[in-house]
Motif scaffolding. Structure first.
Motif, PDB file in Angstrom:
ATOM      1  N   PHE A 411       0.838  -1.213   0.000  1.00 36.31           N
ATOM      2  CA  PHE A 411       0.000   0.000   0.000  1.00 36.31           C
ATOM      3  C   PHE A 411       0.868   1.256   0.000  1.00 36.31           C
ATOM      4  CE2 PHE A 411      -2.566  -3.292   2.150  1.00 36.31           C
ATOM      5  CZ  PHE A 411      -3.563  -3.398   1.190  1.00 36.31           C
ATOM      6  N   ILE A 412       1.926   1.199   0.799  1.00 34.15           N
ATOM      7  CA  ILE A 412       2.778   2.385   0.923  1.00 34.15           C
ATOM      8  C   ILE A 412       3.522   2.668  -0.396  1.00 34.15           C
ATOM      9  CG2 ILE A 412       4.662   3.451   2.259  1.00 34.15           C
ATOM     10  CD1 ILE A 412       3.773   1.728   4.612  1.00 34.15           C
ATOM     11  N   LYS A 413       3.815   1.586  -1.109  1.00 40.50           N
ATOM     12  CA  LYS A 413       4.465   1.692  -2.416  1.00 40.50           C
ATOM     13  C   LYS A 413       3.786   2.715  -3.326  1.00 40.50           C
ATOM     14  CE  LYS A 413       5.794  -2.760  -3.847  1.00 40.50           C
ATOM     15  NZ  LYS A 413       5.398  -3.932  -4.466  1.00 40.50           N
ATOM     16  N   LYS A 414       2.472   2.810  -3.165  1.00 42.99           N
ATOM     17  CA  LYS A 414       1.705   3.679  -4.062  1.00 42.99           C
ATOM     18  C   LYS A 414       1.880   5.169  -3.732  1.00 42.99           C
ATOM     19  CE  LYS A 414      -1.741   0.180  -4.928  1.00 42.99           C
ATOM     20  NZ  LYS A 414      -2.812  -0.466  -4.167  1.00 42.99           N
ATOM     21  N   LEU A 415       2.527   5.442  -2.579  1.00 42.17           N
ATOM     22  CA  LEU A 415       2.703   6.848  -2.182  1.00 42.17           C
ATOM     23  C   LEU A 415       4.133   7.281  -2.511  1.00 42.17           C
ATOM     24  CD1 LEU A 415       1.250   6.411   1.431  1.00 42.17           C
ATOM     25  CD2 LEU A 415       0.074   7.561  -0.460  1.00 42.17           C
ATOM     26  N   SER A 416       4.258   8.512  -2.997  1.00 42.88           N
ATOM     27  CA  SER A 416       5.614   9.030  -3.211  1.00 42.88           C
ATOM     28  C   SER A 416       6.212   9.355  -1.844  1.00 42.88           C
ATOM     29  CB  SER A 416       5.561  10.305  -4.054  1.00 42.88           C
ATOM     30  OG  SER A 416       4.957  11.333  -3.287  1.00 42.88           O
ATOM     31  N   GLU A 417       7.517   9.573  -1.786  1.00 43.12           N
ATOM     32  CA  GLU A 417       8.121   9.896  -0.487  1.00 43.12           C
ATOM     33  C   GLU A 417       7.603  11.228   0.056  1.00 43.12           C
ATOM     34  OE1 GLU A 417      12.104   8.378   0.690  1.00 43.12           O
ATOM     35  OE2 GLU A 417      12.404   8.343  -1.475  1.00 43.12           O
ATOM     36  N   THR A 418       7.335  12.147  -0.833  1.00 43.71           N
ATOM     37  CA  THR A 418       6.775  13.430  -0.379  1.00 43.71           C
ATOM     38  C   THR A 418       5.401  13.192   0.251  1.00 43.71           C
ATOM     39  OG1 THR A 418       7.637  14.170  -2.514  1.00 43.71           O
ATOM     40  CG2 THR A 418       6.574  15.832  -1.128  1.00 43.71           C
ATOM     41  N   GLU A 419       4.617  12.348  -0.398  1.00 46.80           N
ATOM     42  CA  GLU A 419       3.291  12.042   0.185  1.00 46.80           C
ATOM     43  C   GLU A 419       3.438  11.349   1.543  1.00 46.80           C
ATOM     44  OE1 GLU A 419       0.198  11.258  -3.473  1.00 46.80           O
ATOM     45  OE2 GLU A 419       1.963   9.946  -3.379  1.00 46.80           O
ATOM     46  N   GLN A 420       4.404  10.468   1.612  1.00 44.26           N
ATOM     47  CA  GLN A 420       4.631   9.784   2.896  1.00 44.26           C
ATOM     48  C   GLN A 420       4.962  10.814   3.979  1.00 44.26           C
ATOM     49  OE1 GLN A 420       7.733   6.881   2.266  1.00 44.26           O
ATOM     50  NE2 GLN A 420       6.701   6.047   0.466  1.00 44.26           N
ATOM     51  N   ARG A 421       5.879  11.722   3.629  1.00 39.54           N
ATOM     52  CA  ARG A 421       6.273  12.749   4.599  1.00 39.54           C
ATOM     53  C   ARG A 421       5.067  13.571   5.020  1.00 39.54           C
ATOM     54  NH1 ARG A 421       9.050  17.573   1.896  1.00 39.54           N
ATOM     55  NH2 ARG A 421       6.873  17.724   1.241  1.00 39.54           N
ATOM     56  N   ASP A 422       4.257  13.999   4.045  1.00 43.97           N
ATOM     57  CA  ASP A 422       3.120  14.866   4.368  1.00 43.97           C
ATOM     58  C   ASP A 422       2.074  14.132   5.214  1.00 43.97           C
ATOM     59  OD1 ASP A 422       4.447  16.760   3.009  1.00 43.97           O
ATOM     60  OD2 ASP A 422       3.211  16.644   1.163  1.00 43.97           O
ATOM     61  N   LEU A 423       1.882  12.872   4.888  1.00 41.87           N
ATOM     62  CA  LEU A 423       0.904  12.108   5.678  1.00 41.87           C
ATOM     63  C   LEU A 423       1.393  11.919   7.115  1.00 41.87           C
ATOM     64  CD1 LEU A 423      -0.312   9.394   3.132  1.00 41.87           C
ATOM     65  CD2 LEU A 423      -1.641  11.292   4.102  1.00 41.87           C
ATOM     66  N   LEU A 424       2.693  11.657   7.247  1.00 41.17           N
ATOM     67  CA  LEU A 424       3.233  11.492   8.601  1.00 41.17           C
ATOM     68  C   LEU A 424       3.128  12.813   9.366  1.00 41.17           C
ATOM     69  CD1 LEU A 424       6.297   9.214   7.791  1.00 41.17           C
ATOM     70  CD2 LEU A 424       4.372   8.612   9.277  1.00 41.17           C
ATOM     71  N   SER A 425       3.395  13.918   8.674  1.00 44.27           N
ATOM     72  CA  SER A 425       3.284  15.230   9.343  1.00 44.27           C
ATOM     73  C   SER A 425       1.854  15.477   9.793  1.00 44.27           C
ATOM     74  CB  SER A 425       3.702  16.359   8.401  1.00 44.27           C
ATOM     75  OG  SER A 425       5.001  16.151   7.950  1.00 44.27           O
ATOM     76  N   ALA A 426       0.926  15.180   8.901  1.00 41.66           N
ATOM     77  CA  ALA A 426      -0.479  15.408   9.257  1.00 41.66           C
ATOM     78  C   ALA A 426      -0.872  14.550  10.453  1.00 41.66           C
ATOM     79  CB  ALA A 426      -1.368  15.081   8.054  1.00 41.66           C
ATOM     80  N   THR A 427      -0.381  13.335  10.463  1.00 38.36           N
ATOM     81  CA  THR A 427      -0.707  12.430  11.576  1.00 38.36           C
ATOM     82  C   THR A 427      -0.124  12.966  12.880  1.00 38.36           C
ATOM     83  OG1 THR A 427      -0.549  10.599  10.003  1.00 38.36           O
ATOM     84  CG2 THR A 427      -0.611  10.024  12.328  1.00 38.36           C
TER      85      THR A 427
END
Ligand code: GLU
Length: 506
Positions: A411-427
């Motif tokens: 599932f995480i594969k589908k997210l770019s690293e920038t998206e991963q960073r932003d999602l973690l920040s939002a969390t």
């Protein structure tokens, strides 16, 4: 009439699973009748095969499974001693009865000579039967000379409670040895005398003894005694192929499974239902339920296949059952030490008393209450208690950050690293807003739902990211529960650590 049964193992090593039903079924049969008795007798007359410590292991296994004997070694009883090696005089007394009746003789033939007879019969393509070579002159019997039964070959019929009506021709009866040169009896003779004197009503043992039945029946008859009922259990087959489950093929012992965190209830349940069922779909039985439901006439006549997957599935069911019916504390007790009963039975053997602890080593630095919380959210995933060692490690040690592992998640594969960073920040932002006092599973669940909405992410993507950042494990309990148990500081610290790693990687 009360049922009197016995478990009569030879102390030649651990009892492997295939033989344990010979301990369980007689116990159930005894307990099904009023004042029934279950005897533990140790058949230690084969000194060459004796293994030190085997008797302790047998006792430990029985106590662990709750098969407490009423009479037998350590407990005593009216018909002792219960070690066959201590009953030599009794066997000699019965041997003399047979000599007096002309049904046993001292055999001076040397083993070499017997071998020659055997070879000659082989060459002549005749089945080797010792009675065809009976010595013409036999000395007076005294210890040091083997004593043989004097067979009178004939057709024999008998009833087996599992196998039904059986019959054999005269060709299978022979002059078997009753007392060996060392003065100790063979199994063939000793068990007959013992079962008679101990008033055993049912002999429960493996089908491997069936071929000797004609000789046993001849001995009962020659002694003028009645025989018990015979309950012959079909083999337990290895998981694949058509072979018997055997130690040689790596069959584990009951205590090996115990040490992996199989509960005695599950082992008892599994083995009792291996080749027996009560005709219903029921799969989970407690000892009390087995006592009610078991019946000899529903033991299968064909071999039953050992299936470890089913055993472990049943163990998972029992782990849940204990948690649900007896509570977290009761299950927790099982994770931290061996059953008290087995420790109790082993006072004289302290090395085996070392408490089995199914937790990761680091867990012991945490308060008991914390471990119980972890257990309460993970118990329904466990197949064996030792799964705790792997499944709960991240509750006690910060996991090592492994971006490769994180980013290879489907599932995480589908997210770019920038998206991963932003999602973690939002969390992190969302969760930081919850105070320590409000850090509850419910509030965390609400926060996660809000996050989903705010980020317009699919649950699998967002939650996998958070879950792996917190645990770096292949699975974990529901996120809100995991975060509640980990606590606010740890949760936020781990999310931050992964976020930094992702940022550094950008
Ligand atoms: N001593 C035998 C064994 O360990 C027991 C057989 C029986 O139950 O009579 O196989």
């Amino acid at each position: 009439m009360s049922n009197i049964t016995r478990f009569a193992p030879s102390p030649t090593g651990y009892i492997h699973l295939g033989n344990l039903r010979s301990a369980i079924y007689p116990y159930l049969i005894a307990k099904q009748s009023k004042d029934g008795k279950y005897i533990l007798r140790i058949e230690d007359t084969d000194q060459a095969r004796y293994v030190a410590g085997a008797t302790d292991l047998i006792k430990e296994t029985l106590v662990w499974l709750g098969l407490n004997w009423d009479e037998g070694i350590d407990k005593g009883g009216e018909h002792g001693p219960y070690y066959q090696s201590e009953r030599r005089d009794i066997y000699h007394e019965y041997a003399r009865k047979l000599i007096e009746k002309g049904r046993a003789y001292a055999d001076p033939t040397s083993p070499e000579q017997i071998n020659e007879y055997r070879q000659a019969d082989n060459v002549a393509k005749k089945p080797f039967l010792y009675r065809n070579h009976r010595p013409a002159n036999t000395p007076t019997w005294e210890p040091g000379i083997p004593l043989r039964f004097k067979s009178e070959p004939k057709v024999v019929s008998w009833h087996d409670e599992v196998m039904g009506d059986m019959s054999t021709g005269p060709e299978v009866m022979d002059d078997i040895i009753l007392i060996k040169a060392d003065g100790l009896p063979t199994y063939n003779f000793a068990h007959i005398v013992d079962d008679y004197l101990m008033e055993v009503t049912h002999i429960v043992r493996g089908v491997e003894y069936l071929s000797s039945m004609p000789n046993y029946l001849a001995i009962y008859e020659a002694l003028g005694i009645n025989h018990p009922k015979f309950v012959s259990l079909p083999h337990v087959l290895a998981t694949t192929g058509n072979k018997k489950l055997s130690k040689r093929d790596g069959a584990k012992s009951a205590v090996d499974y115990r040490d992996d965190g199989v509960l005695p209830e599950a082992m008892l349940n599994y083995l009792a239902c291996l080749g027996w069922n009560d005709g219903t779909e029921q799969e989970i039985y407690s000892m009390d339920e087995l006592k009610k439901a078991f019946s000899i006439d529903r033991i299968q006549t064909s071999g039953a296949r050992f299936d470890e997957v089913k055993l472990l599935w049943q163990n998972g069911q029992w782990i849940r059952k204990i948690f649900d019916e007896q509570g977290c504390d009761a299950l927790y007790e099982r994770t931290i030490s061996r059953d008290r009963a087995s420790v109790e039975s082993n006072k004289e053997n302290p090395s085996r008393n070392s408490l089995i602890n199914f937790w990761p080593e680091e867990a012991m630095d945490y308060p008991e209450e914390y471990r119980k919380k972890v257990l309460s959210i993970i118990y329904d995933r466990l197949k064996v208690l030792s799964d705790l060692r792997e499944y709960t490690k991240y509750f006690f040690v910060d996991p090592e950050i492994d971006l490769e592992f994180l980013q290879s998640n489907k599932f995480i594969k589908k997210l770019s690293e920038t998206e991963q960073r932003d999602l973690l920040s939002a969390t992190i932002d969302k969760l930081s807003a919850i105070s320590d006092d409000d850090w509850t599973a419910n509030n965390l669940q609400d926060a996660l739902n809000d996050l989903l909405e705010e980020t317009s992410q699919k649950p699998a993507q967002l939650f996998s990211l958070i879950r792996i950042a917190l645990s770096y494990a292949s699975f974990s309990p529901a996120l809100h529960l995991t975060m509640e148990v980990l606590g606010r500081n740890t949760t936020l610290a781990r999310l931050n650590a992964t976020r930094s790693a992702v940022v550094n990687d950008l």
